[in-house]
Design a protein around this motif. Structure first.
Motif, PDB file in Angstrom:
ATOM      1  N   LEU A 118     -16.918  -1.843  29.573  1.00  0.00           N
ATOM      2  CA  LEU A 118     -17.690  -0.637  29.231  1.00  0.00           C
ATOM      3  C   LEU A 118     -19.178  -0.910  29.399  1.00  0.00           C
ATOM      4  CD1 LEU A 118     -15.669   0.561  26.107  1.00  0.00           C
ATOM      5  CD2 LEU A 118     -15.872   1.791  28.286  1.00  0.00           C
ATOM      6  N   ARG A 119     -19.640  -2.068  28.920  1.00  0.00           N
ATOM      7  CA  ARG A 119     -21.060  -2.402  29.098  1.00  0.00           C
ATOM      8  C   ARG A 119     -21.407  -2.536  30.577  1.00  0.00           C
ATOM      9  NH1 ARG A 119     -23.632  -6.990  25.537  1.00  0.00           N
ATOM     10  NH2 ARG A 119     -25.386  -6.279  26.803  1.00  0.00           N
ATOM     11  N   ALA A 120     -20.517  -3.162  31.349  1.00  0.00           N
ATOM     12  CA  ALA A 120     -20.770  -3.321  32.790  1.00  0.00           C
ATOM     13  C   ALA A 120     -20.833  -1.970  33.494  1.00  0.00           C
ATOM     14  CB  ALA A 120     -19.687  -4.200  33.415  1.00  0.00           C
ATOM     15  N   LEU A 121     -20.114  -0.982  32.959  1.00  0.00           N
ATOM     16  CA  LEU A 121     -20.131   0.361  33.535  1.00  0.00           C
ATOM     17  C   LEU A 121     -21.354   1.159  33.065  1.00  0.00           C
ATOM     18  CD1 LEU A 121     -16.330   1.171  33.144  1.00  0.00           C
ATOM     19  CD2 LEU A 121     -17.568   1.158  35.328  1.00  0.00           C
ATOM     20  N   GLY A 122     -22.164   0.546  32.208  1.00  0.00           N
ATOM     21  CA  GLY A 122     -23.397   1.199  31.776  1.00  0.00           C
ATOM     22  C   GLY A 122     -23.254   2.037  30.521  1.00  0.00           C
ATOM     23  N   VAL A 123     -22.136   1.919  29.817  1.00  0.00           N
ATOM     24  CA  VAL A 123     -21.930   2.710  28.588  1.00  0.00           C
ATOM     25  C   VAL A 123     -22.800   2.143  27.467  1.00  0.00           C
ATOM     26  CG1 VAL A 123     -20.225   3.269  26.800  1.00  0.00           C
ATOM     27  CG2 VAL A 123     -19.594   3.401  29.223  1.00  0.00           C
ATOM     28  N   GLY A 124     -23.429   3.036  26.719  1.00  0.00           N
ATOM     29  CA  GLY A 124     -24.275   2.600  25.613  1.00  0.00           C
ATOM     30  C   GLY A 124     -24.494   3.719  24.613  1.00  0.00           C
ATOM     31  N   PRO A 125     -25.461   3.529  23.720  1.00  0.00           N
ATOM     32  CA  PRO A 125     -25.714   4.517  22.660  1.00  0.00           C
ATOM     33  C   PRO A 125     -25.932   5.926  23.217  1.00  0.00           C
ATOM     34  CG  PRO A 125     -26.924   2.504  22.219  1.00  0.00           C
ATOM     35  CD  PRO A 125     -26.315   2.338  23.583  1.00  0.00           C
ATOM     36  N   GLY A 126     -25.354   6.915  22.521  1.00  0.00           N
ATOM     37  CA  GLY A 126     -25.477   8.304  22.940  1.00  0.00           C
ATOM     38  C   GLY A 126     -24.352   8.758  23.857  1.00  0.00           C
ATOM     39  N   ASP A 127     -23.621   7.793  24.428  1.00  0.00           N
ATOM     40  CA  ASP A 127     -22.518   8.142  25.334  1.00  0.00           C
ATOM     41  C   ASP A 127     -21.225   8.371  24.562  1.00  0.00           C
ATOM     42  OD1 ASP A 127     -24.218   7.756  27.477  1.00  0.00           O
ATOM     43  OD2 ASP A 127     -23.551   5.692  27.848  1.00  0.00           O
ATOM     44  N   GLU A 128     -20.320   9.109  25.197  1.00  0.00           N
ATOM     45  CA  GLU A 128     -18.966   9.270  24.666  1.00  0.00           C
ATOM     46  C   GLU A 128     -17.954   8.825  25.713  1.00  0.00           C
ATOM     47  OE1 GLU A 128     -19.735  13.125  21.740  1.00  0.00           O
ATOM     48  OE2 GLU A 128     -18.528  13.374  23.549  1.00  0.00           O
ATOM     49  N   VAL A 129     -16.854   8.273  25.233  1.00  0.00           N
ATOM     50  CA  VAL A 129     -15.760   7.854  26.120  1.00  0.00           C
ATOM     51  C   VAL A 129     -14.464   8.407  25.529  1.00  0.00           C
ATOM     52  CG1 VAL A 129     -14.506   5.890  27.089  1.00  0.00           C
ATOM     53  CG2 VAL A 129     -16.989   5.746  26.786  1.00  0.00           C
ATOM     54  N   VAL A 130     -13.666   9.069  26.362  1.00  0.00           N
ATOM     55  CA  VAL A 130     -12.401   9.645  25.898  1.00  0.00           C
ATOM     56  C   VAL A 130     -11.332   8.561  25.838  1.00  0.00           C
ATOM     57  CG1 VAL A 130     -10.569  11.321  26.424  1.00  0.00           C
ATOM     58  CG2 VAL A 130     -12.978  11.918  26.826  1.00  0.00           C
ATOM     59  N   VAL A 131     -10.632   8.510  24.711  1.00  0.00           N
ATOM     60  CA  VAL A 131      -9.518   7.562  24.531  1.00  0.00           C
ATOM     61  C   VAL A 131      -8.341   8.328  23.924  1.00  0.00           C
ATOM     62  CG1 VAL A 131     -11.089   5.612  24.128  1.00  0.00           C
ATOM     63  CG2 VAL A 131     -10.178   6.875  22.177  1.00  0.00           C
ATOM     64  N   PRO A 132      -7.104   7.864  24.150  1.00  0.00           N
ATOM     65  CA  PRO A 132      -5.969   8.552  23.527  1.00  0.00           C
ATOM     66  C   PRO A 132      -5.902   8.258  22.029  1.00  0.00           C
ATOM     67  CG  PRO A 132      -5.204   6.650  24.774  1.00  0.00           C
ATOM     68  CD  PRO A 132      -6.677   6.755  25.022  1.00  0.00           C
ATOM     69  N   ALA A 133      -5.376   9.231  21.262  1.00  0.00           N
ATOM     70  CA  ALA A 133      -5.220   9.018  19.816  1.00  0.00           C
ATOM     71  C   ALA A 133      -4.040   8.100  19.526  1.00  0.00           C
ATOM     72  CB  ALA A 133      -5.033  10.361  19.113  1.00  0.00           C
ATOM     73  N   SER A 134      -3.054   8.053  20.442  1.00  0.00           N
ATOM     74  CA  SER A 134      -1.905   7.166  20.244  1.00  0.00           C
ATOM     75  C   SER A 134      -2.154   5.886  21.023  1.00  0.00           C
ATOM     76  CB  SER A 134      -0.614   7.823  20.758  1.00  0.00           C
ATOM     77  OG  SER A 134      -0.343   8.978  20.026  1.00  0.00           O
ATOM     78  N   THR A 135      -2.717   4.896  20.349  1.00  0.00           N
ATOM     79  CA  THR A 135      -2.968   3.593  20.969  1.00  0.00           C
ATOM     80  C   THR A 135      -3.242   2.596  19.868  1.00  0.00           C
ATOM     81  OG1 THR A 135      -4.321   2.359  22.582  1.00  0.00           O
ATOM     82  CG2 THR A 135      -5.476   3.963  21.213  1.00  0.00           C
ATOM     83  N   PHE A 136      -3.314   1.312  20.239  1.00  0.00           N
ATOM     84  CA  PHE A 136      -3.786   0.290  19.316  1.00  0.00           C
ATOM     85  C   PHE A 136      -5.296   0.495  19.130  1.00  0.00           C
ATOM     86  CE2 PHE A 136      -5.170  -4.249  18.631  1.00  0.00           C
ATOM     87  CZ  PHE A 136      -4.727  -4.288  17.323  1.00  0.00           C
ATOM     88  N   VAL A 137      -5.803   0.240  17.935  1.00  0.00           N
ATOM     89  CA  VAL A 137      -7.207   0.538  17.625  1.00  0.00           C
ATOM     90  C   VAL A 137      -8.215  -0.113  18.571  1.00  0.00           C
ATOM     91  CG1 VAL A 137      -6.988   1.058  15.154  1.00  0.00           C
ATOM     92  CG2 VAL A 137      -7.332  -1.308  15.900  1.00  0.00           C
ATOM     93  N   ALA A 138      -7.831  -1.213  19.229  1.00  0.00           N
ATOM     94  CA  ALA A 138      -8.793  -1.938  20.076  1.00  0.00           C
ATOM     95  C   ALA A 138      -9.394  -1.047  21.161  1.00  0.00           C
ATOM     96  CB  ALA A 138      -8.128  -3.150  20.719  1.00  0.00           C
TER      97      ALA A 138
END
Ligand SMILES: *Cc1c(COP(=O)(O)O)cnc(C)c1O
Length: 380
Positions: free
Chosen positions: A71-91
């Motif tokens: 995520l950091r390599a992709l440039g994700v940082g403060p203020g950004d949002e990333v969609v994740v599924p609700a059914s997954t391991f918390v990691a």
């Protein structure tokens, strides 16, 4: 009365199978102090990237770091949002928070517990930078439809393949669909180390280089001095790389054994009232990290199986957005993920499981759910 116990998994059987190949190389590594980096790590990184059908592999310390550093390599940082599924391991969601961004939870298809293009669309906002798709329990998500929906929006697609080593969508392996893909080699994963481990695979040399640098204190790759970004320490060590190379040779056979156990469960439980199998898409080559069924009276079935010596698991008892730690990021109700969390039950499944053990689990479930369980064995 004799009770034949059935464990949830048997990691020792896999370790015993590879140990004859490992005893010598591990003794050599110890006596030459070959612990970090070196040819064993490079060899496994290459083998793993090739197995996933991409050019670059980077070993890291665990699956959570694989996600966080990518995520950091992709440039994700403060203020950004990333969609994740609700059914997954918390990691999956944890990594987004570690990168300084906010997870947006998407609901899942109740028949597969995988994200759908519609559920992803519903979670996207103007702050969304990308989507992490999880190939949950070993089944790849629909990489045609989901891939198109994500690309159309100009977002990045990251695969969390921590449960799906060797799974395929159509004839392509998971790990080859996203901008990058992340794996965990936690001991109980389909390819598991003798400790923690993880990897990032990608076709993009820049992403690979950035992940490697971030996991090596922000040093430019190939340099010892000069720290250009604040990184961390996250490397796959060379003993684990040796273990993983030896186990990788067995992975196709172990995956086939998992699929045979799953087929026997499907045959034995498919018509049973009070229990629902998850759907498998015809294009999905499922590797059955877990064999999960839905049972409305789950807790009762689980307790009765435990009395008969059959261990089961729950993956996961709460949807991720329902966990206290993630309450700041939980905006909407996600009814399908929430309903699934109260019904999912993971049955014993591992490569060395004997057909008679699978049959014992099937027979017990059938008699418990049809109330024909022996006197004194039933909880009401
Ligand atoms: C295991 C797992 C991870 C994290 O892996 P670790 O090696 O334990 O950090 C991430 N995502 C999913 C879906 C997992 O199952």
């Amino acid at each position: 009365m004799t009770v034949t116990t059935v464990p949830f998994t048997d990691l020792g059987a896999m370790a015993d199978e590879v140990w004859p190949d490992l005893a010598g190389p591990i003794a050599t590594a110890v006596s030459t102090a070959d612990f970090i980096g070196g040819s064993a790590v490079e060899r496994f990184e290459e083998e793993w990237a090739r197995y996933c059908g991409v050019a670059h592999g980077v070993g890291v310390a665990n699956g959570t770091d694989a996600l966080h550093l990518t995520l950091r390599a992709l440039g994700v940082g403060p203020g950004d949002e990333v969609v994740v599924p609700a059914s997954t391991f918390v990691a999956t969601a944890e990594a987004v928070v570690l990168a300084g961004a906010s997870p947006r939870f998407a609901d899942v298809d109740p028949r597969t517990l995988l994200m759908t293009p519609d559920s992803v669309e519903a979670a996207i906002t103007p702050r969304t930078q990308g989507v992490i798709v999880v190939h949950l329990y070993g089944q790849p998500a629909d990489m045609d439809e989901l891939g198109r929906a994500v690309r159309r929006r100009g977002l990045f697609l990251l695969e969390d393949a921590a449960q799906a080593h060797g799974a395929r969508w159509g004839d392509r392996p998971v790990g080859s669909f996203g901008d990058a893909a992340c794996f965990s080699f936690y001991p109980s994963k389909n390819l598991g180390a003798f400790g923690d481990g993880g990897a990032v695979v990608t076709g993009d040399a820049n992403i690979a280089r950035r992940v490697r640098s971030l996991g090596d204190h922000g040093r430019p790759v190939g340099a010892h001095h000069g720290h250009l970004v604040v990184g961390t320490t996250s490397r796959l060590d060379s003993l684990q790389a040796r273990v993983l190379s030896a186990k990788l040779r067995r992975l196709p056979a172990w995956t086939e054994a998992r699929r045979q156990v799953a087929a026997r469960y499907q045959e034995g439980l498919g018509d049973l009232p009070g229990l629902e199998l998850l759907d498998v898409h015809p294009s999905a080559h499922h590797v059955y990290h877990l064999f999960v069924v839905r049972v409305p009276k789950r807790d009762r079935l689980r307790a009765e199986l435990a009395l008969q010596g059959v261990q089961t698991g729950i993956h996961y008892p709460l949807a991720c957005h329902q966990e206290f730690a993630f309450s700041p990021f939980a905006s909407d109700r996600l009814p399908d993920a929430e309903a699934a969390a109260s019904e999912v039950l993971s049955l014993p499944l591992y490569p060395h499981m004997a057909p008679a053990q699978v049959d014992r689990v099937i027979d017990l479930i059938r008699s418990i759910l049809t109330e024909r369980v022996g006197a004194g064995a039933s909880i009401h």
